[in-house]
Write a protein that holds these residues in place. Structure first.
Motif, PDB file in Angstrom:
ATOM      1  N   SER A 121     -18.756 -23.406   4.993  1.00  0.00           N
ATOM      2  CA  SER A 121     -18.939 -24.149   6.243  1.00  0.00           C
ATOM      3  C   SER A 121     -17.851 -25.206   6.311  1.00  0.00           C
ATOM      4  O   SER A 121     -17.071 -25.379   5.360  1.00  0.00           O
ATOM      5  CB  SER A 121     -20.323 -24.819   6.288  1.00  0.00           C
ATOM      6  N   ASP A 122     -17.795 -25.926   7.394  1.00  0.00           N
ATOM      7  CA  ASP A 122     -16.783 -26.969   7.553  1.00  0.00           C
ATOM      8  C   ASP A 122     -17.029 -28.143   6.609  1.00  0.00           C
ATOM      9  O   ASP A 122     -16.121 -28.935   6.351  1.00  0.00           O
ATOM     10  CB  ASP A 122     -16.761 -27.481   8.996  1.00  0.00           C
ATOM     11  N   ASP A 123     -18.222 -28.245   6.091  1.00  0.00           N
ATOM     12  CA  ASP A 123     -18.581 -29.425   5.300  1.00  0.00           C
ATOM     13  C   ASP A 123     -18.786 -29.137   3.814  1.00  0.00           C
ATOM     14  O   ASP A 123     -18.741 -30.057   3.000  1.00  0.00           O
ATOM     15  CB  ASP A 123     -19.868 -30.057   5.852  1.00  0.00           C
ATOM     16  N   GLU A 124     -19.033 -27.899   3.454  1.00  0.00           N
ATOM     17  CA  GLU A 124     -19.433 -27.572   2.081  1.00  0.00           C
ATOM     18  C   GLU A 124     -18.343 -26.783   1.360  1.00  0.00           C
ATOM     19  O   GLU A 124     -17.909 -25.743   1.832  1.00  0.00           O
ATOM     20  CB  GLU A 124     -20.740 -26.761   2.114  1.00  0.00           C
ATOM     21  N   ARG A 125     -17.905 -27.276   0.200  1.00  0.00           N
ATOM     22  CA  ARG A 125     -16.903 -26.571  -0.594  1.00  0.00           C
ATOM     23  C   ARG A 125     -17.594 -25.674  -1.615  1.00  0.00           C
ATOM     24  O   ARG A 125     -18.675 -25.979  -2.119  1.00  0.00           O
ATOM     25  CB  ARG A 125     -16.003 -27.575  -1.327  1.00  0.00           C
ATOM     26  N   VAL A 126     -16.943 -24.589  -1.953  1.00  0.00           N
ATOM     27  CA  VAL A 126     -17.464 -23.654  -2.943  1.00  0.00           C
ATOM     28  C   VAL A 126     -17.537 -24.336  -4.310  1.00  0.00           C
ATOM     29  O   VAL A 126     -16.655 -25.112  -4.691  1.00  0.00           O
ATOM     30  CB  VAL A 126     -16.558 -22.413  -3.039  1.00  0.00           C
ATOM     31  N   THR A 127     -18.591 -24.053  -5.051  1.00  0.00           N
ATOM     32  CA  THR A 127     -18.719 -24.480  -6.446  1.00  0.00           C
ATOM     33  C   THR A 127     -19.122 -23.271  -7.281  1.00  0.00           C
ATOM     34  O   THR A 127     -19.458 -22.199  -6.737  1.00  0.00           O
ATOM     35  CB  THR A 127     -19.773 -25.582  -6.621  1.00  0.00           C
ATOM     36  N   ARG A 128     -19.142 -23.478  -8.599  1.00  0.00           N
ATOM     37  CA  ARG A 128     -19.569 -22.387  -9.477  1.00  0.00           C
ATOM     38  C   ARG A 128     -21.026 -21.993  -9.174  1.00  0.00           C
ATOM     39  O   ARG A 128     -21.406 -20.819  -9.362  1.00  0.00           O
ATOM     40  CB  ARG A 128     -19.410 -22.776 -10.934  1.00  0.00           C
ATOM     41  N   HIS A 129     -21.818 -22.941  -8.725  1.00  0.00           N
ATOM     42  CA  HIS A 129     -23.227 -22.661  -8.476  1.00  0.00           C
ATOM     43  C   HIS A 129     -23.405 -21.669  -7.322  1.00  0.00           C
ATOM     44  O   HIS A 129     -24.300 -20.809  -7.370  1.00  0.00           O
ATOM     45  CB  HIS A 129     -23.976 -23.968  -8.185  1.00  0.00           C
ATOM     46  N   HIS A 130     -22.578 -21.769  -6.295  1.00  0.00           N
ATOM     47  CA  HIS A 130     -22.634 -20.778  -5.208  1.00  0.00           C
ATOM     48  C   HIS A 130     -22.320 -19.377  -5.748  1.00  0.00           C
ATOM     49  O   HIS A 130     -23.020 -18.413  -5.427  1.00  0.00           O
ATOM     50  CB  HIS A 130     -21.627 -21.132  -4.109  1.00  0.00           C
ATOM     51  N   LEU A 131     -21.278 -19.287  -6.538  1.00  0.00           N
ATOM     52  CA  LEU A 131     -20.877 -17.985  -7.069  1.00  0.00           C
ATOM     53  C   LEU A 131     -21.889 -17.462  -8.077  1.00  0.00           C
ATOM     54  O   LEU A 131     -22.110 -16.244  -8.174  1.00  0.00           O
ATOM     55  CB  LEU A 131     -19.483 -18.088  -7.696  1.00  0.00           C
ATOM     56  N   ASP A 132     -22.550 -18.369  -8.820  1.00  0.00           N
ATOM     57  CA  ASP A 132     -23.587 -17.946  -9.756  1.00  0.00           C
ATOM     58  C   ASP A 132     -24.770 -17.319  -9.021  1.00  0.00           C
ATOM     59  O   ASP A 132     -25.417 -16.382  -9.523  1.00  0.00           O
ATOM     60  CB  ASP A 132     -24.094 -19.145 -10.567  1.00  0.00           C
TER      61      ASP A 132
END
Length: 556
Positions: A121-132
């Motif tokens: 989204s325009d506000d949220e950056r990817v982290t390892r937790h999203h990919l997990d």
């Protein structure tokens, strides 16, 4: 006795890019040179029993495109990887990665490309937790389009030995989370490489850019596999009407593989490569390596005759260097990879050796530092025809615009890079540089009007390689705010930036970049008349025939 042409291209709208003879209806080729350019009647006299005639069917014929900034090994490898271009939202990312994982169950590391910084989204950056949440049991690494930032899941970070962080050197960063562990975001090559090295190629395709070096050990099987990857990429390059590429990787390993291809099956395109100078390398490497490579690789088909550096990173990761603070981060201007004194020493030494320099500089602070170095070289060595370049120039300070002409510096830029072009989002870029800098961003018209020579390219695999797509992006670019200056060039200027000027940058304007008698037969026949097409339809015009060195390298 009249010479017989090996090829005649007729029924064409030939744009020669030769201002002394700008247009023609036909041309003749003999061997690897252009024999004649003119009317149908003038060219017919060169026809013989063994002449191969190509009917252009009223379409445009141009000098072969010269891709002035790209990465052949990395781009070739990515042809086998997942593209996330256009993927938006967690659910779409989840679907794409799971499908990719199912297709390649044997891969130790799943690598995906072209994930926008705002893919969630325009506000949220990817982290390892999203990919997990998507693939907890498979190592995953996804790259931003600019390749300066990547995101890894927890398993990939563990396998790369960087879950708990690591010193990765100036200008590089493993972003840490509040829990004291890496949050998954990796900025710049030193941070990314521990994970990317787990992939099928061992990240060998990124060594030239990342380290300026070569693999420590490569088996015969790995080298053969790498050559096949590059061959696939070269065939793809030729299919897009490209006859010359300037490969910015700077790797002896790549040069030697390209040399082997040339000596066995022949390169389908001409290749120019630099020596890549890193901030930890001794100044003596310019003579011991860069000048030595120039002597070893010095033909019209494979050359290594200049030096490449990185002065900064990219805006979106906060690694670009600006004169004034980032708009969203007061107090931060970015950190250059070279001090001014260090870069001046390199620019002076390279100039003394007759080696042109090309420097990646995104922010206006980095651009200024590079111009300062080129000015220092002139003061130290006297003025010569250096043809030094600055790569990308996403923002230029208005005070520095006239310095390009004064110092003879070339603006090497990418029409596919402005936010809003080639499917790129406007944010976070526009907010990061701030509205006061918008008029000075991707300022093609401003630089050209000030007398700066300009060349266009895509920086593939950062952007799609197709020159016609890139030209459409150049011609359809819109302003970000009403009242801003239109920075587009004319169609002719844009084509020149992809042909004639790119040859001039290489000191090869005496034999390529134009269609004129005696010049190398590097030609692209297109499927339609580019001058008659609407700008929004330019990408639909396709190469029909690509000829390099008088040899057909692609036929639709």
């Amino acid at each position: 006795m009249q010479a017989e042409a090996s090829f005649i291209i007729r029924n064409a709208r030939v744009l020669t890019m030769d201002e002394a003879n700008p247009r023609a209806a036909a041309l003749a080729v003999s061997g690897n040179r252009i024999l004649a350019v003119g009317s149908e009647a003038e060219i017919d006299v060169y026809s013989g029993p063994d002449t191969h005639v190509i009917d252009a069917k009223g379409a445009t014929v141009l000098p072969g495109f010269n891709e002035a900034h790209m990465h052949i090994f990395g781009g070739s490898a990515e042809l086998r990887e997942l593209s996330l271009m256009g993927v938006k939202g967690f659910d779409a990312l989840d679907k794409a990665l799971k499908a990719y994982a199912a297709d390649y169950p044997q891969r130790d590391l799943l690598i995906a490309q072209h994930a926008d910084y705002t893919i969630l989204s325009d506000d949220e950056r990817v982290t390892r937790h999203h990919l997990d949440r998507i693939l907890p049991d498979r190592a995953v690494l996804i790259f931003a389009p600019d390749h300066h930032t990547a995101w890894a899941n927890t398993l990939a970070l563990k396998m790369g030995g960087i879950l708990e962080g690591r010193d990765v050197g100036i200008g590089n960063e493993i972003v840490m989370g509040e829990d004291g562990l890496a949050n998954g975001e990796l900025r710049e090559s030193n941070a990314i490489r521990p994970v990317s090295a787990l992939g099928e190629t061992g990240a060998r395709e990124m060594l030239g850019v990342g380290t300026g070096g070569d693999p420590d050990h490569v088996t015969a099987e790995e080298r053969a596999a790498d050559i096949e990857i590059i061959k696939e990429g070269l065939a793809y390059v030729a299919s897009l009407g490209i006859t010359s590429l300037q490969n910015m990787d700077g790797s002896l390993y790549q040069l030697e593989m390209l040399d082997e291809i040339e000596k066995t099956t022949r390169l389908p395109v001409r290749v120019r490569m630099p020596f890549h100078m890193k901030n930890f390398m001794p100044l003596a490497d310019l003579e011991a390596k860069a000048a030595a490579w120039r002597e070893r690789f010095n033909t019209d088909r494979l050359r290594s005759d200049f030096v490449k550096l990185f002065m900064d990173g990219v805006t979106e990761s906060g690694t670009a260097v600006f004169v004034d603070d980032y708009s969203h981060q007061p107090g931060w201007k970015g950190e250059p990879l070279f001090s001014q004194t260090h870069f001046d020493e390199i620019a002076i030494a390279a100039d003394r050796l007759g080696l042109p320099v090309a420097v990646h500089a995104i922010g206006d602070g980095a651009v200024r530092m590079v111009l300062n170095g080129y000015e220092a070289a002139i003061k130290a060595n006297g003025r010569r025809d250096s043809r030094n370049r600055i790569e990308h120039i996403e923002v230029v300070h208005p005070d520095d615009v006239p310095r390009f002409k004064e110092l003879g510096t070339i603006a090497s830029m990418q029409p596919t890079h402005p936010p809003g072009s080639a499917g790129l989002p406007l944010e976070p870029y526009l907010s990061y540089i701030g509205e006061e800098r918008w008029p000075h961003a991707f300022a093609w018209r401003t630089l050209t009007d000030a007398g700066a020579p300009i060349v266009f390219a895509t920086d593939w695999p950062v952007s799609p390689l197709d020159p016609m797509h890139c030209i459409q992006c150049a011609m359809t670019r819109t302003v970000w705010k009403e009242g801003m200056k239109d920075q587009r060039l004319s169609l002719y200027e844009t084509l020149a930036a992809y042909t004639r000027t790119s040859a001039w940058v290489e000191f090869m304007e005496d034999r390529k970049g134009m269609l004129k008698p005696g010049y190398l037969a590097d030609i692209v026949v297109l499927s339609a008349d580019v001058e008659a097409a609407d700008f929004t339809d330019l990408a639909a015009i396709r190469p029909v025939t690509t000829m390099c060195d008088g040899r057909i390298t692609y036929q639709a």
